[in-house]
Design a protein around this motif. Structure first.
Motif, PDB file in Angstrom:
ATOM      1  N   LEU A   1       0.962  -1.109   0.038  1.00  0.00           N
ATOM      2  CA  LEU A   1       0.020   0.120  -0.034  1.00  0.00           C
ATOM      3  C   LEU A   1       0.776   1.175   0.130  1.00  0.00           C
ATOM      4  CD1 LEU A   1      -2.730   1.380   0.172  1.00  0.00           C
ATOM      5  CD2 LEU A   1      -2.442   1.236   2.785  1.00  0.00           C
ATOM      6  N   TRP A   2       1.720   1.269   0.951  1.00  0.00           N
ATOM      7  CA  TRP A   2       2.738   2.365   0.816  1.00  0.00           C
ATOM      8  C   TRP A   2       3.585   2.517  -0.368  1.00  0.00           C
ATOM      9  CZ3 TRP A   2       1.153   5.672   4.160  1.00  0.00           C
ATOM     10  CH2 TRP A   2       0.667   5.180   5.450  1.00  0.00           C
ATOM     11  N   ILE A   3       4.058   1.434  -1.075  1.00  0.00           N
ATOM     12  CA  ILE A   3       4.734   1.711  -2.195  1.00  0.00           C
ATOM     13  C   ILE A   3       3.672   2.524  -3.271  1.00  0.00           C
ATOM     14  CG2 ILE A   3       5.976   0.675  -4.155  1.00  0.00           C
ATOM     15  CD1 ILE A   3       7.016  -1.139  -2.149  1.00  0.00           C
ATOM     16  N   SER A   4       2.171   1.948  -3.291  1.00  0.00           N
ATOM     17  CA  SER A   4       1.425   2.320  -4.366  1.00  0.00           C
ATOM     18  C   SER A   4       1.202   3.759  -4.005  1.00  0.00           C
ATOM     19  CB  SER A   4       0.106   1.607  -4.109  1.00  0.00           C
ATOM     20  OG  SER A   4       0.388   0.421  -4.241  1.00  0.00           O
ATOM     21  N   LEU A   5       1.013   4.262  -2.958  1.00  0.00           N
ATOM     22  CA  LEU A   5       0.868   5.640  -2.381  1.00  0.00           C
ATOM     23  C   LEU A   5       2.225   6.531  -2.922  1.00  0.00           C
ATOM     24  CD1 LEU A   5      -0.886   5.447   0.987  1.00  0.00           C
ATOM     25  CD2 LEU A   5      -1.935   5.963  -1.165  1.00  0.00           C
ATOM     26  N   LEU A   6       3.148   6.059  -2.786  1.00  0.00           N
ATOM     27  CA  LEU A   6       4.308   6.627  -3.168  1.00  0.00           C
ATOM     28  C   LEU A   6       4.357   6.875  -4.615  1.00  0.00           C
ATOM     29  CD1 LEU A   6       7.090   7.643  -2.302  1.00  0.00           C
ATOM     30  CD2 LEU A   6       8.169   5.497  -3.320  1.00  0.00           C
ATOM     31  N   ALA A   7       3.990   5.739  -5.400  1.00  0.00           N
ATOM     32  CA  ALA A   7       3.866   6.104  -6.959  1.00  0.00           C
ATOM     33  C   ALA A   7       2.992   7.080  -7.309  1.00  0.00           C
ATOM     34  CB  ALA A   7       3.642   4.439  -7.385  1.00  0.00           C
ATOM     35  N   ALA A   8       1.621   6.964  -6.584  1.00  0.00           N
ATOM     36  CA  ALA A   8       0.661   7.994  -6.964  1.00  0.00           C
ATOM     37  C   ALA A   8       1.127   9.282  -6.664  1.00  0.00           C
ATOM     38  CB  ALA A   8      -0.509   7.754  -6.201  1.00  0.00           C
ATOM     39  N   ALA A   9       2.029   9.487  -5.515  1.00  0.00           N
ATOM     40  CA  ALA A   9       2.707  10.741  -5.188  1.00  0.00           C
ATOM     41  C   ALA A   9       3.771  11.298  -6.286  1.00  0.00           C
ATOM     42  CB  ALA A   9       3.276  10.731  -3.845  1.00  0.00           C
ATOM     43  N   ILE A  10       4.354  10.317  -6.850  1.00  0.00           N
ATOM     44  CA  ILE A  10       5.537  10.668  -7.761  1.00  0.00           C
ATOM     45  C   ILE A  10       5.045  11.246  -9.020  1.00  0.00           C
ATOM     46  CG2 ILE A  10       7.263   9.743  -9.309  1.00  0.00           C
ATOM     47  CD1 ILE A  10       8.148   7.718  -7.331  1.00  0.00           C
ATOM     48  N   ILE A  11       3.819  10.440  -9.362  1.00  0.00           N
ATOM     49  CA  ILE A  11       3.176  11.082 -10.540  1.00  0.00           C
ATOM     50  C   ILE A  11       2.340  12.347 -10.368  1.00  0.00           C
ATOM     51  CG2 ILE A  11       1.210  10.259 -12.331  1.00  0.00           C
ATOM     52  CD1 ILE A  11       2.554   7.467 -12.282  1.00  0.00           C
ATOM     53  N   LEU A  12       1.603  12.415  -9.319  1.00  0.00           N
ATOM     54  CA  LEU A  12       0.660  13.453  -9.241  1.00  0.00           C
ATOM     55  C   LEU A  12       1.306  14.848  -8.801  1.00  0.00           C
ATOM     56  CD1 LEU A  12      -2.421  12.168  -7.169  1.00  0.00           C
ATOM     57  CD2 LEU A  12      -2.315  13.203  -9.594  1.00  0.00           C
ATOM     58  N   LEU A  13       2.343  14.604  -7.919  1.00  0.00           N
ATOM     59  CA  LEU A  13       2.986  15.938  -7.456  1.00  0.00           C
ATOM     60  C   LEU A  13       3.397  17.030  -8.552  1.00  0.00           C
ATOM     61  CD1 LEU A  13       5.093  15.113  -4.262  1.00  0.00           C
ATOM     62  CD2 LEU A  13       3.297  16.655  -4.463  1.00  0.00           C
ATOM     63  N   PRO A  14       4.054  16.419  -9.584  1.00  0.00           N
ATOM     64  CA  PRO A  14       4.673  17.419 -10.458  1.00  0.00           C
ATOM     65  C   PRO A  14       3.552  17.859 -11.342  1.00  0.00           C
ATOM     66  CG  PRO A  14       5.995  15.485 -10.816  1.00  0.00           C
ATOM     67  CD  PRO A  14       4.943  15.250  -9.609  1.00  0.00           C
ATOM     68  N   LEU A  15       2.112  17.360 -11.449  1.00  0.00           N
ATOM     69  CA  LEU A  15       1.191  17.704 -12.216  1.00  0.00           C
ATOM     70  C   LEU A  15       0.625  18.567 -11.340  1.00  0.00           C
ATOM     71  CD1 LEU A  15      -0.190  14.413 -13.931  1.00  0.00           C
ATOM     72  CD2 LEU A  15       1.524  16.201 -14.821  1.00  0.00           C
ATOM     73  N   LEU A  16       0.385  18.383  -9.979  1.00  0.00           N
ATOM     74  CA  LEU A  16      -0.240  19.195  -9.263  1.00  0.00           C
ATOM     75  C   LEU A  16       0.581  20.620  -9.046  1.00  0.00           C
ATOM     76  CD1 LEU A  16      -1.484  16.825  -6.324  1.00  0.00           C
ATOM     77  CD2 LEU A  16      -2.953  18.128  -8.386  1.00  0.00           C
ATOM     78  N   ALA A  17       1.952  20.442  -9.045  1.00  0.00           N
ATOM     79  CA  ALA A  17       2.589  21.762  -9.117  1.00  0.00           C
ATOM     80  C   ALA A  17       2.206  22.614 -10.297  1.00  0.00           C
ATOM     81  CB  ALA A  17       4.107  21.433  -8.775  1.00  0.00           C
ATOM     82  N   ILE A  18       1.970  21.916 -11.571  1.00  0.00           N
ATOM     83  CA  ILE A  18       1.991  22.939 -12.518  1.00  0.00           C
ATOM     84  C   ILE A  18       0.578  23.634 -12.226  1.00  0.00           C
ATOM     85  CG2 ILE A  18       1.191  22.871 -14.849  1.00  0.00           C
ATOM     86  CD1 ILE A  18       3.103  20.561 -15.221  1.00  0.00           C
ATOM     87  N   LEU A  19      -0.533  22.737 -11.762  1.00  0.00           N
ATOM     88  CA  LEU A  19      -1.842  23.261 -11.595  1.00  0.00           C
ATOM     89  C   LEU A  19      -1.686  24.631 -10.602  1.00  0.00           C
ATOM     90  CD1 LEU A  19      -4.345  20.544 -11.861  1.00  0.00           C
ATOM     91  CD2 LEU A  19      -3.736  22.455 -13.410  1.00  0.00           C
ATOM     92  N   ALA A  20      -1.048  24.248  -9.696  1.00  0.00           N
ATOM     93  CA  ALA A  20      -0.738  25.086  -8.539  1.00  0.00           C
ATOM     94  C   ALA A  20      -0.296  26.575  -8.903  1.00  0.00           C
ATOM     95  CB  ALA A  20       0.047  24.847  -7.430  1.00  0.00           C
ATOM     96  N   SER A  21       0.463  26.653 -10.339  1.00  0.00           N
ATOM     97  CA  SER A  21       0.920  28.016 -10.555  1.00  0.00           C
ATOM     98  C   SER A  21      -0.206  28.637 -11.209  1.00  0.00           C
ATOM     99  CB  SER A  21       1.848  27.683 -11.813  1.00  0.00           C
ATOM    100  OG  SER A  21       0.973  27.044 -12.765  1.00  0.00           O
ATOM    101  N   VAL A  22      -1.342  28.366 -11.308  1.00  0.00           N
ATOM    102  CA  VAL A  22      -2.559  29.005 -12.075  1.00  0.00           C
ATOM    103  C   VAL A  22      -2.770  30.084 -10.935  1.00  0.00           C
ATOM    104  CG1 VAL A  22      -4.915  29.298 -12.860  1.00  0.00           C
ATOM    105  CG2 VAL A  22      -3.315  27.100 -13.299  1.00  0.00           C
ATOM    106  N   GLY A  23      -2.751  29.738  -9.769  1.00  0.00           N
ATOM    107  CA  GLY A  23      -3.042  30.499  -8.380  1.00  0.00           C
ATOM    108  C   GLY A  23      -2.167  31.634  -8.188  1.00  0.00           C
ATOM    109  N   LYS A  24      -0.972  31.702  -8.777  1.00  0.00           N
ATOM    110  CA  LYS A  24      -0.136  32.717  -8.488  1.00  0.00           C
ATOM    111  C   LYS A  24      -0.007  34.079  -9.452  1.00  0.00           C
ATOM    112  CE  LYS A  24       4.036  29.559  -7.486  1.00  0.00           C
ATOM    113  NZ  LYS A  24       4.918  29.162  -8.183  1.00  0.00           N
ATOM    114  N   ALA A  25       0.333  35.013  -9.163  1.00  0.00           N
ATOM    115  CA  ALA A  25       0.078  36.311 -10.110  1.00  0.00           C
ATOM    116  C   ALA A  25       0.925  35.947 -11.232  1.00  0.00           C
ATOM    117  CB  ALA A  25       0.375  37.495  -9.105  1.00  0.00           C
ATOM    118  N   PRO A  26       0.549  36.325 -12.174  1.00  0.00           N
ATOM    119  CA  PRO A  26       1.487  36.218 -13.699  1.00  0.00           C
ATOM    120  C   PRO A  26       2.489  37.436 -13.519  1.00  0.00           C
ATOM    121  CG  PRO A  26      -0.820  37.419 -14.186  1.00  0.00           C
ATOM    122  CD  PRO A  26      -0.827  36.757 -12.694  1.00  0.00           C
ATOM    123  N   ASN A  27       3.588  37.201 -14.221  1.00  0.00           N
ATOM    124  CA  ASN A  27       4.629  38.125 -14.265  1.00  0.00           C
ATOM    125  C   ASN A  27       4.476  39.033 -15.359  1.00  0.00           C
ATOM    126  OD1 ASN A  27       5.800  36.564 -16.171  1.00  0.00           O
ATOM    127  ND2 ASN A  27       7.743  35.794 -15.168  1.00  0.00           N
TER     128      ASN A  27
END
Lengths: 550, 224
Positions: A19-45
């Motif tokens: 289970l923990w390896i599965s969650l780790l795998a999901a995190a590896i894949i999701l984190l970078p994609l979420l990081a991108i989405l999070a950038s929408v919230g920041k003010a543009p330069n």
């Protein structure tokens, strides 16, 4: 209270290393994609208004046209060929039946610079015509254009549509088509009224793959100078050195792609075309007569020539001129070693994570398991450039956080260690290509079902030991083909490698692309042929796997 | 001593559907052979899977040998329940020989004890000489006996059998039925088995429970 206790009990039931390896795998894949989405919230330069004003609309439109036209043409070509193979008999049909997979071995970027050069003023086509005394307007040879790119994508990607449609028609359509023929419909009516509508799910499946490939491409569009959103990300990143805006762009494109996927799901809805009867008689081909008999053969021959024989032949000719120089003087050995070691490393991780998650989801058998599987295969629908940005922003963030540690270790004040390492490339490959490995493993598990595992556990063997003693030996075949297919996908891959490779680190794909961009097209031939040869293995594996299923 | 005690067991495959098993209670003693009968889809196989630990109940409690294996806060995984099971389609491991299949659950024994036990089981189910065959090289009846031997080999406290005869033809069934009762009694095995065939019940069971109605109906074996 009871509910809570039960929830805790069910969690404990699945609470193990898997289970923990599965969650780790999901995190590896999701984190970078979420990081991108999070950038929408920041003010543009300040660059952002420039980008939206001058780039966004055109680039998105070009991408849309490219996908749209390629989609239409691949469907036309793929379905016509599939219907020809599945429903008709003509000379050399058996050969063409599998030979039509061959164009898939040529990555579109290789096809693009091969044809690009062949049609140039000094290329094979024009020099041959001039030697015959024929002089034509240069406009006829303008392949480095939108039309040219559509042509390249169509010729090298149509097998996706063809492959899925032909096996669908052969296996599932017999009774419907024979009935239509018995009811006296003309061949054209059978095609438009029966074949097209019933194979819609297969066609949609194939053309979705084509669309992902086109959206993810960087090699073709950049070489032909077409502005798509992938090149927009590249030029914001490398032209303006503005990663923030590049991330923001990526976020908007990702939202667009995800909503398109949702729309497709919605349109497909719950309509089923395949299963009104469980008895599927295979389709018996009818013999073509007279002109159409040889016409069919000639048509297949033409398609195969354009999409495989001619470019490969041309590459062989060029390789003949340059192989000594490329093989001996350049660091050919080194980049072959680089390619293989990166692909091997990433494939090993991918297969490991795929096995763990697939095994976990099949025993959980609930919506959480289904979500886990979705996450793991998500990366395939996200274009390489977007994945690259996501991975880069996570790694830079990690480097910033680790800066005190680095300086404590005496590595200077603000060095980039993780984000200049091979690790970044490997993580990006994991995100993008886990789908390939995971699907193979999942098919393997589906074939053996749960009963062997249950039998083993009833004999007192725990979940993990059961996997090694029972499941692993039984899914060996699926595992092997998954490994091979993933490995080859990574060897062929271009945009991620271009964006994320460490300094001075070349793979076969990046080197051949660089040769081509540096007007040293002849030198690109040798590494290109290597990539094609490796891809050929995947076609053979797929073909063998297909035979076993039948 | 009661080998199995089930108290107010409820189970459903999905929260939207009706309960497959609803408020079911039942117990059996050591050495008993009990048949579970009822129409298809009434939850007979599910009952076995719940006792085995292959499914988790919505509510209720199951004790095996007076130890709670499942209730709202406990779940003992199948491999630690000491329960053996013969599956409907036998589920013999296709990559292992007959001997290796039977030996599979004997990992806690020493090597010599293991081979002695395998030999004993092979003789019990009359498969001597077949030890090195693979499952696909056996007839249906032989496969059934391997499955039985494999389940009995680790000496489980309870044997569960899910329609063990459904894949056999009529002649074979009759032969195996009488054999089976003998084997089970010889091994002093407590056995719960699912069937929809009255002849199975007559030939094998000490008593039966009928599922599918709100309360399980029990009936005693008249002649034994």
């Amino acid at each position: 209270m009871q509910q809570l206790a039960r929830l805790l009990r069910d969690f404990k039931k699945h609470n193990n290393g898997w289970l923990w390896i599965s969650l780790l795998a999901a995190a590896i894949i999701l984190l970078p994609l979420l990081a991108i989405l999070a950038s929408v919230g920041k003010a543009p330069n300040e660059n952002w208004s420039h980008i939206t004003e001058y780039m966004l609309k055109d680039y998105v439109l070009q991408s849309v046209w490219l996908v749209l036209f390629t989609g239409i043409l691949t469907v036309l070509l793929g379905v016509i060929l599939a219907w020809l193979m599945a429903g008709h008999d003509f000379p050399l049909r058996k050969f063409f039946r599998w030979a039509m997979y061959l164009p898939l071995t040529i990555p579109p970027y290789i096809g693009a610079y091969t044809y690009g050069n062949m049609f140039s003023y000094t290329g094979t086509v024009q020099t041959t015509l001039r030697s015959m005394g024929i002089k034509l307007d240069q406009a006829y040879f303008d392949i480095m254009s939108m039309q040219g790119a559509v042509f390249i994508f169509t010729m090298f990607l149509f097998p996706y549509v063809y492959m899925i449609t032909v096996s669908f028609l052969e296996k599932q359509s017999g009774s419907y088509i024979e009935n239509a023929r018995l009811l006296g419909r003309t061949p054209v009516a059978v095609f438009t009224r029966v074949v097209l509508p019933i194979s819609r799910p297969a066609i949609v499946g194939g053309v979705t793959l084509v669309a992902f490939e086109v959206l993810s491409d960087y090699g073709v569009v950049n070489y032909y100078g077409i502005q798509t959103f992938t090149t927009a990300i590249f030029s914001t990143w490398f032209g303006m050195y503005d990663i923030e805006s590049a991330t923001r762009l990526a976020a908007f494109f990702m939202i667009g792609i995800v909503s398109l996927l949702a729309l497709e799901r919605l349109l497909r809805g719950h309509r089923k075309f395949s299963a009104t009867t469980s008895k599927n008689s295979p389709l018996a081909p009818i013999r073509l007569k007279g002109i159409s008999r040889w016409g069919a053969t000639a048509f297949c021959l033409l398609v195969l020539a354009v999409s495989f024989v001619i470019p490969v032949g041309q590459l062989f000719v060029w390789a003949g001129w340059t192989y000594e120089e490329v093989l001996l003087t350049s660091d050919f050995l080194e980049m072959t070693f680089n390619t293989i070691s990166v692909a091997f490393l990433a494939t090993a991780f991918i297969m490991l994570l795929s096995i763990v998650v697939a095994n976990m989801t099949r025993i959980m058998n609930n919506s959480f398991g289904a979500a886990l599987a979705k996450v793991l295969t998500l990366g395939y629908s996200i274009p390489g450039a977007i994945v690259a940005i996501g991975v880069l922003s996570i790694f830079i963030w990690a480097d910033e956080r680790l800066a005190p540690l680095y300086s404590w270790m005496g590595r200077g004040d603000a060095p980039l260690i993780l984000s200049l390492s091979l690790g970044m490339m490997v993580v990006a490959y994991i995100i993008r290509f886990t789908a390939t490995g995971y699907n193979s493993v999942e098919v393997g598990f589906e074939k053996i079902g749960l009963k062997y595992m249950e039998a083993s556990r009833m004999l007192g063997i725990g979940f993990t030991r059961t996997f090694f003693k029972v499941d692993l030996p039984l899914i060996k075949g699926a595992l092997l083909s998954g490994t091979l297919l993933t490995f080859i996908e990574i060897v062929k891959e271009l945009p991620l490698a271009l964006l994320l490779r460490p300094f001075n680190f070349d793979t076969l794909a990046t080197k051949s692309y660089q040769y081509a961009s540096d007007e040293r097209i002849f030198s690109a031939a040798v590494p290109s042929l290597f990539i094609i040869a490796v891809s050929l293995i995947s076609i053979i594996v797929l073909h063998q796997a297909g035979k076993r299923v039948v | 001593m009661s080998i199995v005690a089930i108290n107010k067991l409820t189970f459903t495959y999905s929260s939207k559907k009706l309960c497959v098993i609803d408020d079911f209670s039942f117990s059996m003693n050591k050495g008993e052979i009990v048949g579970v009968v009822g129409e298809s889809g009434c939850g007979k196989s599910t009952l076995l899977r719940l006792i085995a630990g292959l499914e988790t109940p919505l509510s209720g409690k199951i004790d095996i040998s007076e130890v709670t294996v499942v209730d709202s806060r406990t779940f003992v995984p199948p491999e630690r329940r000491g329960v053996g099971m013969v599956f409907q389609d036998y589920a013999l491991f296709p990559h292992l020989t007959v001997a290796k299949n039977i030996e599979f659950g004997l990992h806690r024994l020493s090597r010599s004890a293991r081979s002695a036990r395998v030999k004993e089981m092979v003789e019990l189910v009359a498969l001597a000489g077949m030890e090195n065959r693979y499952p696909h090289e056996l007839s249906g009846g032989q496969q059934q006996r391997v499955a039985l031997a494999r389940a009995l080999a680790p000496k489980p406290t309870l044997l569960l059998m899910d329609e063990p005869f459904s894949n056999l033809d009529a002649a074979l069934k009759a032969a195996i039925r009488s054999e089976l009762r003998e084997i089970l009694k010889k091994a002093e095995m407590t056995c719960l088995f699912v069937t929809h065939d009255q002849q199975d019940v007559d030939a094998l069971c000490d008593r039966t429970i009928k599922m599918g109605e709100r309360i399980a109906v029990q009936s005693e074996r008249i002649s034994s």
